[in-house]
Design a protein around this motif. Structure first.
Motif, short mmCIF file in Angstrom:
data_model
loop_
_atom_site.label_atom_id
_atom_site.label_comp_id
_atom_site.label_asym_id
_atom_site.label_seq_id
_atom_site.Cartn_x
_atom_site.Cartn_y
_atom_site.Cartn_z
N GLN A 185 -6.80 -3.18 -0.03
CA GLN A 185 -6.88 -2.01 -0.91
C GLN A 185 -6.28 -0.79 -0.23
O GLN A 185 -5.56 -0.01 -0.86
CB GLN A 185 -8.34 -1.77 -1.31
N ALA A 186 -6.51 -0.63 1.07
CA ALA A 186 -5.92 0.49 1.82
C ALA A 186 -4.40 0.36 1.83
O ALA A 186 -3.69 1.36 1.61
CB ALA A 186 -6.48 0.52 3.25
N ASP A 187 -3.89 -0.84 2.06
CA ASP A 187 -2.44 -1.05 2.05
C ASP A 187 -1.84 -0.72 0.69
O ASP A 187 -0.75 -0.15 0.60
CB ASP A 187 -2.11 -2.51 2.42
N CYS A 188 -2.56 -1.06 -0.37
CA CYS A 188 -2.11 -0.74 -1.73
C CYS A 188 -2.01 0.78 -1.91
O CYS A 188 -1.03 1.28 -2.47
CB CYS A 188 -3.06 -1.35 -2.75
N LEU A 189 -3.01 1.51 -1.43
CA LEU A 189 -2.98 2.98 -1.54
C LEU A 189 -1.82 3.58 -0.76
O LEU A 189 -1.20 4.54 -1.21
CB LEU A 189 -4.32 3.56 -1.06
N VAL A 190 -1.49 2.98 0.37
CA VAL A 190 -0.34 3.44 1.15
C VAL A 190 0.95 3.15 0.38
O VAL A 190 1.82 4.03 0.23
CB VAL A 190 -0.31 2.78 2.55
N ARG A 191 1.08 1.92 -0.15
CA ARG A 191 2.28 1.56 -0.93
C ARG A 191 2.45 2.47 -2.14
O ARG A 191 3.58 2.80 -2.52
CB ARG A 191 2.19 0.11 -1.42
#
Length: 172
Positions: free
Chosen positions: A122-128
């Motif tokens: 989920q954190a990676d998605c927010l970064v993307r």
């Protein structure tokens, strides 16, 4: 030479499904012919999941309880239950044999097909999505979520936040 061939064969094998243990356990717990049929091949397709949802809603409707299945951006459903008398009891009873075993596995696999750390996904998605800074971690996300994102430069009202939290693999 033999070791090289053996290692090449091992590498060419299809990776084991990380959800196989849950699927096998669900097979043993299946309460209906429908669940047994869906779980027979150790896979749950979108069509099978949608059929489970339709059966759940129909079961409740046949017993006088209205449940509306609302599709989410994450690829699964939220349910609106019109509360009345024994509506919650009926909803719980109708989950057995339709959604109880199928939905959790389907949604988990949809959101996290490789069974990685969900907070980090989920954190990676927010970064993307350009919402969180590069290097934003799953631990930071968990801490920010606990504080309702009050100390972040983004908030829960940013459309990417609920999208990434509902399904980090939704294409953001």
């Amino acid at each position: 030479m033999i070791a090289l061939i053996a290692s090449a064969c091992a590498e060419s094998e299809a990776p084991k499904d990380p959800y196989e243990p849950e699927l096998k356990a669900a097979q043993k717990q299946a309460a209906s012919d429908f669940e047994r049929e869906v779980l027979a091949d150790l896979k749950i397709t979108k069509a099978e999941f949608d059929e489970a949802v339709n059966r759940y809603v129909a079961c409740a409707g046949d017993r006088g309880v209205t449940i509306k299945a609302r599709p989410t951006a994450g690829g699964y459903y939220n349910y609106d239950l019109v509360k009345s008398g024994d509506a919650e009891t009926v909803a719980d009873e109708c989950r057995k044999g339709t959604l109880a075993l199928i939905e959790p596995i389907y949604v988990d696999r949809l959101m996290n097909p490789e069974k990685k750390d969900l907070d980090q996904l989920q954190a990676d998605c927010l970064v993307r999505a350009g919402v969180a800074p590069k290097g934003y971690s799953g631990d930071q996300l968990a801490a920010d979520r606990a504080k309702s994102f009050s100390d972040t430069s983004f908030g829960p009202d940013n459309p990417a936040v609920p999208a990434c939290l509902s399904n980090p693999n939704s294409g953001l």
